[in-house]
Design a protein around this motif. Structure first.
Motif, PDB file in Angstrom:
ATOM      1  N   LEU A 119     -15.978   0.163  -0.087  1.00  0.00           N
ATOM      2  CA  LEU A 119     -15.332   0.049  -1.386  1.00  0.00           C
ATOM      3  C   LEU A 119     -14.006   0.801  -1.393  1.00  0.00           C
ATOM      4  CD1 LEU A 119     -18.444   0.711  -3.681  1.00  0.00           C
ATOM      5  CD2 LEU A 119     -17.651  -1.464  -2.731  1.00  0.00           C
ATOM      6  N   ALA A 120     -13.067   0.286  -2.190  1.00  0.00           N
ATOM      7  CA  ALA A 120     -11.754   0.918  -2.306  1.00  0.00           C
ATOM      8  C   ALA A 120     -11.374   1.017  -3.778  1.00  0.00           C
ATOM      9  CB  ALA A 120     -10.703   0.114  -1.546  1.00  0.00           C
ATOM     10  N   ASP A 121     -10.593   2.034  -4.096  1.00  0.00           N
ATOM     11  CA  ASP A 121     -10.092   2.231  -5.456  1.00  0.00           C
ATOM     12  C   ASP A 121      -8.614   2.572  -5.388  1.00  0.00           C
ATOM     13  OD1 ASP A 121     -10.307   2.656  -8.369  1.00  0.00           O
ATOM     14  OD2 ASP A 121      -9.909   4.743  -7.856  1.00  0.00           O
ATOM     15  N   GLN A 122      -7.817   1.793  -6.121  1.00  0.00           N
ATOM     16  CA  GLN A 122      -6.384   2.065  -6.202  1.00  0.00           C
ATOM     17  C   GLN A 122      -6.098   2.701  -7.549  1.00  0.00           C
ATOM     18  OE1 GLN A 122      -3.785   1.260  -3.759  1.00  0.00           O
ATOM     19  NE2 GLN A 122      -2.900   2.792  -5.099  1.00  0.00           N
ATOM     20  N   SER A 123      -5.708   3.950  -7.525  1.00  0.00           N
ATOM     21  CA  SER A 123      -5.297   4.646  -8.750  1.00  0.00           C
ATOM     22  C   SER A 123      -4.003   5.372  -8.405  1.00  0.00           C
ATOM     23  CB  SER A 123      -6.396   5.587  -9.245  1.00  0.00           C
ATOM     24  OG  SER A 123      -6.812   6.461  -8.218  1.00  0.00           O
ATOM     25  N   ASP A 124      -3.962   6.678  -8.563  1.00  0.00           N
ATOM     26  CA  ASP A 124      -2.761   7.410  -8.159  1.00  0.00           C
ATOM     27  C   ASP A 124      -2.572   7.354  -6.650  1.00  0.00           C
ATOM     28  OD1 ASP A 124      -5.077   9.010  -7.910  1.00  0.00           O
ATOM     29  OD2 ASP A 124      -3.890  10.841  -7.881  1.00  0.00           O
ATOM     30  N   GLN A 125      -3.645   7.080  -5.918  1.00  0.00           N
ATOM     31  CA  GLN A 125      -3.598   6.891  -4.473  1.00  0.00           C
ATOM     32  C   GLN A 125      -4.730   5.937  -4.088  1.00  0.00           C
ATOM     33  OE1 GLN A 125      -5.263  10.104  -1.932  1.00  0.00           O
ATOM     34  NE2 GLN A 125      -5.282  11.328  -3.806  1.00  0.00           N
ATOM     35  N   LEU A 126      -4.653   5.408  -2.889  1.00  0.00           N
ATOM     36  CA  LEU A 126      -5.705   4.522  -2.396  1.00  0.00           C
ATOM     37  C   LEU A 126      -6.822   5.371  -1.803  1.00  0.00           C
ATOM     38  CD1 LEU A 126      -6.846   1.749  -1.766  1.00  0.00           C
ATOM     39  CD2 LEU A 126      -5.440   1.709   0.305  1.00  0.00           C
ATOM     40  N   ARG A 127      -8.025   5.181  -2.328  1.00  0.00           N
ATOM     41  CA  ARG A 127      -9.202   5.905  -1.839  1.00  0.00           C
ATOM     42  C   ARG A 127     -10.251   4.897  -1.387  1.00  0.00           C
ATOM     43  NH1 ARG A 127      -8.094   9.193  -6.751  1.00  0.00           N
ATOM     44  NH2 ARG A 127      -7.438  11.228  -6.005  1.00  0.00           N
TER      45      ARG A 127
END
Length: 188
Positions: A119-127
């Protein structure tokens, strides 16, 4: 107070310290009374009952927060049960999901046998969060290291759960595709 060669002279614009201190104390007491009155009005309580009213509001806030976290966890559990898994692999990219919720979702998805979640999350940075079910032998921490070698960032974890952040790719899909390809190669 004025200073004379680094020493206090005890005089402030013609007043002695004894004259200034009571005025300052009255000012501070007045400010505190005004603030107490404002807080009392905000919590709909008389001034002398403000502290217990604020305490009750804080406890109510904490209980509401705890309950909200429980409900969010239940919702994530339902989402995980419906999350598509193809050939033992669950892939998902999100916006502003938050790393803690992403980890929870990955772990709940991996409650299914023979499952790996990337899983990936794009917010202030890509995690990213990589997880595996208990019966899987894939070391997701090693998979994360390969992914970070390719896309930069920092992270780590255990063989069953790993997370990283600060990846340089603009598209989370590219990162997930890279990790999925390595996962598929490890199975063959």
């Amino acid at each position: 107070e004025q200073r004379s060669q680094g020493r206090r002279t005890g005089v402030e614009r013609g007043r002695s310290v004894k004259e200034v201190r009571p005025v300052r104390e009255q000012f501070v007491i007045g400010e505190l009374a005004d603030r107490s009155k404002s807080i009392g009005q905000a919590v709909s309580a008389p001034a002398l009952e403000t502290a217990p009213a604020v305490r009750a509001l804080w406890e109510q806030h904490q209980e509401t927060r705890r309950r909200l976290e429980e409900v969010e966890s239940e919702l994530i559990g339902h989402e995980a049960a419906q999350f598509p898994v193809e050939d033992g692999l669950a892939l998902g990219a999100f916006q502003n999901r938050g790393i803690d919720k992403l980890k929870l979702l990955a772990l709940k998805i991996c409650g299914r046998p023979s499952t790996v979640a990337l899983l990936a999350d794009q917010s202030d940075q890509l995690r990213v969060v990589f997880a595996r079910s208990a019966d899987s032998s894939l070391d997701v921490a090693a998979l994360l290291r390969k992914t970070l070698d390719q896309f930069g960032g920092r992270g780590g974890g255990r063989p069953n759960l790993a997370q990283g952040g600060g990846l340089t790719a603009r598209d989370p899909g590219v990162v997930l595709e890279f990790a999925a390809d390595h996962f598929k190669r490890s199975r063959s």
